[in-house]
Scaffold this active site. Sequence first.
Site, PDB file in Angstrom:
ATOM      1  N   SER A 151     -19.209 -29.310 -21.054  1.00 27.52           N
ATOM      2  CA  SER A 151     -19.601 -28.026 -21.650  1.00 27.52           C
ATOM      3  C   SER A 151     -19.262 -26.928 -20.650  1.00 27.52           C
ATOM      4  O   SER A 151     -19.181 -27.193 -19.436  1.00 27.52           O
ATOM      5  CB  SER A 151     -21.116 -28.007 -21.890  1.00 27.52           C
ATOM      6  OG  SER A 151     -21.549 -26.694 -22.196  1.00 27.52           O
ATOM      7  N   TYR A 164     -30.061 -29.876 -19.908  1.00 20.81           N
ATOM      8  CA  TYR A 164     -28.703 -29.975 -20.460  1.00 20.81           C
ATOM      9  C   TYR A 164     -27.664 -29.627 -19.390  1.00 20.81           C
ATOM     10  O   TYR A 164     -26.693 -30.352 -19.177  1.00 20.81           O
ATOM     11  CB  TYR A 164     -28.597 -29.020 -21.650  1.00 20.81           C
ATOM     12  CG  TYR A 164     -27.239 -28.984 -22.310  1.00 20.81           C
ATOM     13  CD1 TYR A 164     -26.813 -30.025 -23.131  1.00 20.81           C
ATOM     14  CD2 TYR A 164     -26.369 -27.900 -22.137  1.00 20.81           C
ATOM     15  CE1 TYR A 164     -25.569 -29.992 -23.747  1.00 20.81           C
ATOM     16  CE2 TYR A 164     -25.128 -27.856 -22.743  1.00 20.81           C
ATOM     17  CZ  TYR A 164     -24.728 -28.907 -23.553  1.00 20.81           C
ATOM     18  OH  TYR A 164     -23.503 -28.871 -24.162  1.00 20.81           O
TER      19      TYR A 164
HETATM   20  N1  LIG Z   1     -21.457 -27.150 -30.345  1.00 19.91           N
HETATM   21  C1  LIG Z   1     -21.309 -26.512 -29.199  1.00 19.91           C
HETATM   22  O1  LIG Z   1     -21.338 -25.253 -29.137  1.00 19.91           O
HETATM   23  C2  LIG Z   1     -21.064 -27.283 -27.918  1.00 19.91           C
HETATM   24  C3  LIG Z   1     -20.730 -26.564 -26.761  1.00 19.91           C
HETATM   25  C4  LIG Z   1     -20.486 -27.259 -25.578  1.00 19.91           C
HETATM   26  C5  LIG Z   1     -20.574 -28.645 -25.551  1.00 19.91           C
HETATM   27  N2  LIG Z   1     -20.909 -29.318 -26.684  1.00 19.91           N
HETATM   28  C6  LIG Z   1     -21.007 -30.788 -26.589  1.00 19.91           C
HETATM   29  O2  LIG Z   1     -20.248 -31.389 -27.608  1.00 19.91           O
HETATM   30  C7  LIG Z   1     -20.849 -32.626 -27.989  1.00 19.91           C
HETATM   31  C8  LIG Z   1     -21.041 -32.649 -29.506  1.00 19.91           C
HETATM   32  O3  LIG Z   1     -21.837 -31.540 -29.873  1.00 19.91           O
HETATM   33  P1  LIG Z   1     -21.978 -31.058 -31.391  1.00 19.91           P
HETATM   34  O4  LIG Z   1     -22.200 -29.596 -31.330  1.00 19.91           O
HETATM   35  O5  LIG Z   1     -20.902 -31.618 -32.211  1.00 19.91           O
HETATM   36  O6  LIG Z   1     -23.370 -31.738 -31.769  1.00 19.91           O
HETATM   37  P2  LIG Z   1     -23.938 -32.199 -33.217  1.00 19.91           P
HETATM   38  O7  LIG Z   1     -25.416 -32.281 -33.019  1.00 19.91           O
HETATM   39  O8  LIG Z   1     -23.410 -31.343 -34.283  1.00 19.91           O
HETATM   40  O9  LIG Z   1     -23.348 -33.667 -33.356  1.00 19.91           O
HETATM   41  C9  LIG Z   1     -23.721 -34.649 -32.402  1.00 19.91           C
HETATM   42  C10 LIG Z   1     -23.507 -36.037 -32.943  1.00 19.91           C
HETATM   43  O10 LIG Z   1     -24.097 -36.942 -31.993  1.00 19.91           O
HETATM   44  C11 LIG Z   1     -24.973 -37.828 -32.689  1.00 19.91           C
HETATM   45  N3  LIG Z   1     -26.091 -38.249 -31.836  1.00 19.91           N
HETATM   46  C12 LIG Z   1     -27.166 -37.496 -31.461  1.00 19.91           C
HETATM   47  N4  LIG Z   1     -28.028 -38.235 -30.754  1.00 19.91           N
HETATM   48  C13 LIG Z   1     -27.489 -39.476 -30.660  1.00 19.91           C
HETATM   49  C14 LIG Z   1     -27.942 -40.698 -30.067  1.00 19.91           C
HETATM   50  N5  LIG Z   1     -29.111 -40.765 -29.428  1.00 19.91           N
HETATM   51  N6  LIG Z   1     -27.157 -41.795 -30.173  1.00 19.91           N
HETATM   52  C15 LIG Z   1     -25.974 -41.731 -30.842  1.00 19.91           C
HETATM   53  N7  LIG Z   1     -25.514 -40.621 -31.440  1.00 19.91           N
HETATM   54  C16 LIG Z   1     -26.261 -39.501 -31.347  1.00 19.91           C
HETATM   55  C17 LIG Z   1     -25.468 -37.002 -33.886  1.00 19.91           C
HETATM   56  O11 LIG Z   1     -25.989 -37.809 -34.922  1.00 19.91           O
HETATM   57  C18 LIG Z   1     -24.218 -36.253 -34.280  1.00 19.91           C
HETATM   58  O12 LIG Z   1     -23.396 -36.983 -35.159  1.00 19.91           O
HETATM   59  C19 LIG Z   1     -22.145 -32.722 -27.194  1.00 19.91           C
HETATM   60  O13 LIG Z   1     -21.954 -33.523 -26.059  1.00 19.91           O
HETATM   61  C20 LIG Z   1     -22.415 -31.293 -26.793  1.00 19.91           C
HETATM   62  O14 LIG Z   1     -23.173 -31.184 -25.623  1.00 19.91           O
HETATM   63  C21 LIG Z   1     -21.161 -28.689 -27.876  1.00 19.91           C
END
Ligand SMILES: NC(=O)c1ccc[n+]([C@@H]2O[C@H](COP(=O)([O-])OP(=O)(O)OC[C@H]3O[C@@H](n4cnc5c(N)ncnc54)[C@H](O)[C@@H]3O)[C@@H](O)[C@H]2O)c1
Length: 269
Positions: A151, A164
């Site tokens: 991130s 986080y």
């Molecule tokens: N969306 C953003 O703005 C953003 C920014 C920076 C980094 N990220 C990173 O990107 C990655 C994905 O984020 P996102 O926004 O798509 O999140 P999201 O919540 O939309 O999707 C996350 C997915 O992970 C699954 N998940 C959650 N807990 C879990 C567990 N305990 N075991 C297995 N699966 C699990 C969820 O069911 C979901 O399908 C993360 O690592 C997040 O930190 C996201």
Amino acid sequence: MNHSISQLFDLNGYSAIVTGGAMGIGKGIAIRLAEAGANVLIADIEDETEAEETMATIKALNVKSDYIKVDLRKIENVKLVVEKAISSFGDIHILVNNAGIFKYTAATEMSEELWDSTMNLNLKAMAFLSKEVANIMISKNHGGKIINISSVDSLKPTGNLAPYDASKGGVRMLTRSFAKELGKYGITVNDIAPGGVNTPGAAKMMGANVSAEQMAAMKAQTEQFLKSLPLQRMGEPEDIANAALFLASKASAYITGSTIIVDGGLLIL
Ligand SMILES: NC(=O)c1ccc[n+]([C@@H]2O[C@H](COP(=O)([O-])OP(=O)(O)OC[C@H]3O[C@@H](n4cnc5c(N)ncnc54)[C@H](O)[C@@H]3O)[C@@H](O)[C@H]2O)c1
């Protein structure tokens, strides 16, 4: 070494695991890798509906897809994911450690429970799944690609995200540690640092525990923020998926221990 452009990005015959592949960024990555020809296992805690939908999209691309419902905060489940990939596809060439949680909390109020669940999913599961998969790649002697989703918070804290931010700082260094040790086996390890991306998780975080009034204020703030961002829009899962395809492909053969920042210019604000 002389590959055509299409050969560089051709993942036919490769098999991938995408954690958190049912929704959001993981879903975007799973579909993009499948579009390039890879078989994809989705490992996700989400109920079957979301995962089935993603799998159906992938299978329509004429590659294999499977799903394992797991809570990756429990370390014993990591081995189940690897076993499932081997039983479904026979091998693993690409691992995308994407599953992650992000919840706002003031540093002075953070709970041990939030700290532990954030660290267990965002960092510990990533470390031990990488370990298992790397051992398979080494035993099969065919190299591989490990792609971790970090991130922009691994480089600059947003605020109110201490557990986080600590986990994502760990992801950055875990990436470099694994890259240093695994290069000699032909395994590259890199991370992608997204900025703000439109996903169900991001929408949930914005809406968590806020009144309609606070929500309206947050929306106005977001609009203001987007105007100041160099590329003036939120990221989409596809933006991150394109970077993941590059890191999974032969086009990134000489890149390891690196971070690709995909943030619309957020870090240069
Ligand atoms: N969306 C953003 O703005 C953003 C920014 C920076 C980094 N990220 C990173 O990107 C990655 C994905 O984020 P996102 O926004 O798509 O999140 P999201 O919540 O939309 O999707 C996350 C997915 O992970 C699954 N998940 C959650 N807990 C879990 C567990 N305990 N075991 C297995 N699966 C699990 C969820 O069911 C979901 O399908 C993360 O690592 C997040 O930190 C996201």
